[in-house]
Design a protein around this motif. Structure first.
Motif, PDB file in Angstrom:
ATOM      1  N   GLN A  22     -64.206 -26.489 -22.379  1.00  0.00           N
ATOM      2  CA  GLN A  22     -65.107 -26.297 -21.304  1.00  0.00           C
ATOM      3  C   GLN A  22     -64.442 -27.055 -20.120  1.00  0.00           C
ATOM      4  OE1 GLN A  22     -68.820 -29.308 -21.199  1.00  0.00           O
ATOM      5  NE2 GLN A  22     -69.617 -27.201 -21.785  1.00  0.00           N
ATOM      6  N   ALA A  23     -64.592 -26.846 -19.140  1.00  0.00           N
ATOM      7  CA  ALA A  23     -64.135 -27.246 -17.785  1.00  0.00           C
ATOM      8  C   ALA A  23     -64.886 -27.398 -16.742  1.00  0.00           C
ATOM      9  CB  ALA A  23     -62.536 -26.641 -17.334  1.00  0.00           C
ATOM     10  N   GLN A  24     -65.182 -28.412 -15.978  1.00  0.00           N
ATOM     11  CA  GLN A  24     -65.671 -28.471 -14.687  1.00  0.00           C
ATOM     12  C   GLN A  24     -64.896 -27.952 -13.540  1.00  0.00           C
ATOM     13  OE1 GLN A  24     -69.052 -29.357 -14.190  1.00  0.00           O
ATOM     14  NE2 GLN A  24     -68.624 -28.524 -12.298  1.00  0.00           N
ATOM     15  N   VAL A  25     -65.219 -26.785 -12.842  1.00  0.00           N
ATOM     16  CA  VAL A  25     -64.303 -26.174 -11.899  1.00  0.00           C
ATOM     17  C   VAL A  25     -65.140 -26.421 -10.694  1.00  0.00           C
ATOM     18  CG1 VAL A  25     -63.175 -24.109 -11.131  1.00  0.00           C
ATOM     19  CG2 VAL A  25     -63.831 -24.439 -13.405  1.00  0.00           C
ATOM     20  N   THR A  26     -64.418 -27.019  -9.697  1.00  0.00           N
ATOM     21  CA  THR A  26     -64.619 -27.438  -8.365  1.00  0.00           C
ATOM     22  C   THR A  26     -63.701 -26.819  -7.445  1.00  0.00           C
ATOM     23  OG1 THR A  26     -65.235 -29.607  -9.078  1.00  0.00           O
ATOM     24  CG2 THR A  26     -65.204 -29.489  -6.768  1.00  0.00           C
ATOM     25  N   THR A  27     -64.489 -26.059  -6.377  1.00  0.00           N
ATOM     26  CA  THR A  27     -63.595 -25.414  -5.291  1.00  0.00           C
ATOM     27  C   THR A  27     -63.761 -26.080  -3.851  1.00  0.00           C
ATOM     28  OG1 THR A  27     -65.411 -23.904  -4.508  1.00  0.00           O
ATOM     29  CG2 THR A  27     -64.074 -23.326  -6.644  1.00  0.00           C
ATOM     30  N   SER A  28     -62.578 -25.702  -3.191  1.00  0.00           N
ATOM     31  CA  SER A  28     -62.850 -25.836  -1.674  1.00  0.00           C
ATOM     32  C   SER A  28     -61.926 -24.917  -0.840  1.00  0.00           C
ATOM     33  CB  SER A  28     -62.127 -27.377  -1.466  1.00  0.00           C
ATOM     34  OG  SER A  28     -62.283 -27.929  -0.059  1.00  0.00           O
ATOM     35  N   ARG A  29     -62.491 -24.414   0.086  1.00  0.00           N
ATOM     36  CA  ARG A  29     -61.983 -23.298   0.995  1.00  0.00           C
ATOM     37  C   ARG A  29     -60.832 -24.093   1.886  1.00  0.00           C
ATOM     38  NH1 ARG A  29     -63.530 -18.098   0.497  1.00  0.00           N
ATOM     39  NH2 ARG A  29     -65.360 -17.932  -1.152  1.00  0.00           N
ATOM     40  N   MET A  30     -59.816 -23.388   2.176  1.00  0.00           N
ATOM     41  CA  MET A  30     -58.812 -23.676   3.297  1.00  0.00           C
ATOM     42  C   MET A  30     -59.169 -22.846   4.290  1.00  0.00           C
ATOM     43  SD  MET A  30     -55.355 -23.515   1.221  1.00  0.00           S
ATOM     44  CE  MET A  30     -55.020 -24.338  -0.499  1.00  0.00           C
ATOM     45  N   ASN A  31     -58.560 -23.551   5.452  1.00  0.00           N
ATOM     46  CA  ASN A  31     -58.940 -23.259   6.954  1.00  0.00           C
ATOM     47  C   ASN A  31     -57.746 -22.404   7.402  1.00  0.00           C
ATOM     48  OD1 ASN A  31     -61.540 -24.790   7.024  1.00  0.00           O
ATOM     49  ND2 ASN A  31     -60.165 -26.627   7.005  1.00  0.00           N
ATOM     50  N   VAL A  32     -56.694 -22.733   7.641  1.00  0.00           N
ATOM     51  CA  VAL A  32     -55.451 -21.899   7.960  1.00  0.00           C
ATOM     52  C   VAL A  32     -55.231 -20.851   7.377  1.00  0.00           C
ATOM     53  CG1 VAL A  32     -52.972 -22.062   8.764  1.00  0.00           C
ATOM     54  CG2 VAL A  32     -54.514 -24.223   9.078  1.00  0.00           C
ATOM     55  N   LEU A  33     -55.254 -20.867   5.956  1.00  0.00           N
ATOM     56  CA  LEU A  33     -55.130 -19.827   4.999  1.00  0.00           C
ATOM     57  C   LEU A  33     -56.357 -19.239   4.446  1.00  0.00           C
ATOM     58  CD1 LEU A  33     -51.747 -20.721   3.608  1.00  0.00           C
ATOM     59  CD2 LEU A  33     -52.116 -19.335   5.350  1.00  0.00           C
ATOM     60  N   ASP A  34     -56.477 -18.063   4.239  1.00  0.00           N
ATOM     61  CA  ASP A  34     -57.897 -17.528   3.487  1.00  0.00           C
ATOM     62  C   ASP A  34     -57.741 -17.600   1.997  1.00  0.00           C
ATOM     63  OD1 ASP A  34     -60.278 -16.485   3.361  1.00  0.00           O
ATOM     64  OD2 ASP A  34     -59.688 -14.430   3.936  1.00  0.00           O
ATOM     65  N   TRP A  35     -57.277 -18.850   1.679  1.00  0.00           N
ATOM     66  CA  TRP A  35     -57.339 -19.077   0.163  1.00  0.00           C
ATOM     67  C   TRP A  35     -58.376 -20.303  -0.174  1.00  0.00           C
ATOM     68  CZ3 TRP A  35     -51.167 -20.665  -0.115  1.00  0.00           C
ATOM     69  CH2 TRP A  35     -50.742 -19.569   0.144  1.00  0.00           C
ATOM     70  N   VAL A  36     -58.655 -20.165  -1.538  1.00  0.00           N
ATOM     71  CA  VAL A  36     -59.587 -21.138  -2.179  1.00  0.00           C
ATOM     72  C   VAL A  36     -58.654 -21.982  -3.288  1.00  0.00           C
ATOM     73  CG1 VAL A  36     -61.843 -21.235  -3.507  1.00  0.00           C
ATOM     74  CG2 VAL A  36     -61.407 -19.197  -2.048  1.00  0.00           C
ATOM     75  N   LEU A  37     -59.009 -23.315  -3.001  1.00  0.00           N
ATOM     76  CA  LEU A  37     -58.425 -24.197  -3.999  1.00  0.00           C
ATOM     77  C   LEU A  37     -59.371 -24.392  -5.151  1.00  0.00           C
ATOM     78  CD1 LEU A  37     -55.955 -26.226  -4.679  1.00  0.00           C
ATOM     79  CD2 LEU A  37     -57.321 -27.852  -3.469  1.00  0.00           C
ATOM     80  N   PHE A  38     -58.805 -24.322  -6.460  1.00  0.00           N
ATOM     81  CA  PHE A  38     -59.946 -24.718  -7.737  1.00  0.00           C
ATOM     82  C   PHE A  38     -59.170 -25.909  -8.186  1.00  0.00           C
ATOM     83  CE2 PHE A  38     -60.998 -20.498  -6.724  1.00  0.00           C
ATOM     84  CZ  PHE A  38     -61.878 -19.965  -7.696  1.00  0.00           C
TER      85      PHE A  38
END
Length: 334
Positions: free
Chosen positions: A314-330
Motif C-alpha cells: 500500500q502506498a499513499q501517492v501524492t502529485t504536483s504538476r510542474m509549470n515550465v515542463l508539462d510533467w507531473v511529479l509523483f
C-alpha cells in the motif's frame, strides 16, 4: 543563482524541523519536498530560457550586421560545401562540429549562413562552460546545416543525407508548429541522434526579416536531471509527462507502478528519425489495472492523492504538476 538555491534549501530545512510525526505533518512534509524539487529544477530551466533568448538576439544581430557582406576572398573555418567539418574536434577541439547534409543546396545562401555564424563557436562553448545542465548547444537551419558544440564524431553517428528539418528539434519550433515564435521546451523524452541518450531540448527560433533562419537549441540529458535533482531527495519520486509516460524515477517507485526497469539507450545504429520512449513505460498501459485506474484519477481527473493498493503493498501517492515542463511529479509513501 546559488544564493536563491541556498535560500530554498534553508526554507525546506526550517519547514521540516517544524513538522512533527502526525499524519497531517507528514503530508505537509511531502508537499514541501515536492515543491522544493520543482522549484529548484524549474528555477534552473528558466535561467536557461533567458540564456537562449539572449544568445538568439546576438545571432540575429550577426545576420543583420554581416548578412549583406560579400567577401569572396574570405577563407572560412568551415568551407561552404556538403560534408562534415571538424569531426570529433580533430581540427580544433574548442570549435563546433559542422554537419552539412548531402541534400543541402550549395551556393550563396549556404555561404552566407556559414559566414554569419563563423563566430558562434565561442558563444556555444561559453554556455556549456557556465551551465552544468546544458550538455550541448547547436543550431539547425533550413539550409540543412547543423553546428554543434562540444564537437562530436558525426562520421560515426550520422548518415550523410539527413533532412534536419524533419526532426522534432527543428519542426516543433518552425512557423507551422510555433506561429507565436516563442521559446519552447521539447519535454517528451527522445533519443539524441549524436549519442547523448534520453534528453529534452530548449528551442528558440531565430527570424530575420520575417524569415526563419534557424532553430537554436540547448540539450539537457535525462541523466543530468536524475543526478542533479532527483538523487538529491530521499523521496520515492517518479516523473511522468502529460501522456502518462515515465520520464524518470526511483527504482522502488517504478517497480510499484508495474513498469519495466529504466535503461539508458544503447546505440546500435544511426538514428534517422524521431525516437521517443516506448509505450511500455506509460502508466495507462501498466500491467496493473489499479495503476491504470490511479493514472486516470491523478493525470486525467487532476486529483492530488490516491491510495494505491496493489500486489500486497500500500502506498499513499501524492502529485504536483510542474509549470515550465508539462510533467507531473509523483511521491509514493509506503
Amino acid at each position: 543563482m546559488m544564493k536563491i538555491r541556498g535560500l530554498v534549501f534553508f526554507f525546506i530545512l526550517v519547514m521540516l524541523v517544524q513538522c512533527g510525526p502526525s499524519k497531517k505533518n507528514q503530508f505537509d512534509k511531502t508537499a514541501i519536498q515536492m515543491n522544493a524539487f520543482i522549484t529548484l529544477l524549474e528555477y534552473d530551466l528558466q535561467v536557461l530560457e533567458g540564456e537562449i533568448e539572449f544568445l538568439g538576439d546576438k545571432i540575429q544581430e550577426l545576420f543583420i550586421e554581416l548578412g549583406s557582406i560579400t567577401d569572396q576572398g574570405y577563407q572560412r573555418r568551415v568551407p561552404a560545401k556538403r560534408g562534415i567539418h571538424n569531426n570529433a574536434g580533430i581540427d580544433d577541439p574548442d570549435a563546433c562540429t559542422t554537419y552539412i547534409s548531402e541534400i543541402a543546396e550549395e551556393g550563396v545562401e549556404l555561404e552566407k549562413l556559414l559566414r554569419v555564424t563563423e563566430s558562434v563557436d565561442d558563444l556555444f562553448k561559453d554556455i556549456v562552460r557556465r551551465h552544468e545542465m546544458v550538455t550541448q548547444v547547436y543550431f539547425n537551419s533550413k539550409q540543412q546545416v547543423n553546428k554543434l558544440y562540444p564537437p562530436y564524431d558525426a562520421l560515426a553517428m550520422l548518415v550523410t543525407d539527413l533532412d534536419l528539418t524533419s526532426f522534432n528539434f527543428y519542426y516543433l519550433a518552425d512557423e507551422e508548429n510555433n506561429p507565436g515564435r516563442s521559446t519552447l521546451w521539447v519535454d517528451e523524452l527522445y533519443i539524441d541522434p549524436v549519442g547523448k541518450g534520453w534528453m529534452i531540448s530548449l528551442l528558440h527560433p531565430i527570424y530575420v526579416d520575417d524569415e526563419l533562419m534557424m532553430v537554436l537549441a540547448f540539450d539537457v540529458t535525462l541523466n543530468t536531471i536524475i543526478d542533479n535533482y532527483l538523487n538529491n531527495f530521499d523521496n520515492n519520486f517518479i516523473i511522468v509527462d502529460a501522456t502518462g509516460t515515465l520520464v524518470a524515477g526511483k527504482t522502488k517507485a517504478i517497480e510499484s507502478m508495474s513498469l519495466p526497469p529504466l535503461k539508458n539507450h544503447t546505440y546500435t545504429q544511426t538514428i534517422t528519425s524521431d525516437t521517443f520512449r516506448k509505450e511500455e513505460y506509460n502508466l495507462f498501459r501498466s500491467k496493473s489495472s489499479e495503476v491504470r485506474k490511479m493514472a486516470s484519477k491523478l493525470i486525467l481527473a487532476n486529483e492530488d492523492e490516491y491510495l494505491l493498493t496493489d500486489y500486497g503493498f500500500q502506498a499513499q501517492v501524492t502529485t504536483s504538476r510542474m509549470n515550465v515542463l508539462d510533467w507531473v511529479l509523483f511521491d509514493l509513501s509506503f
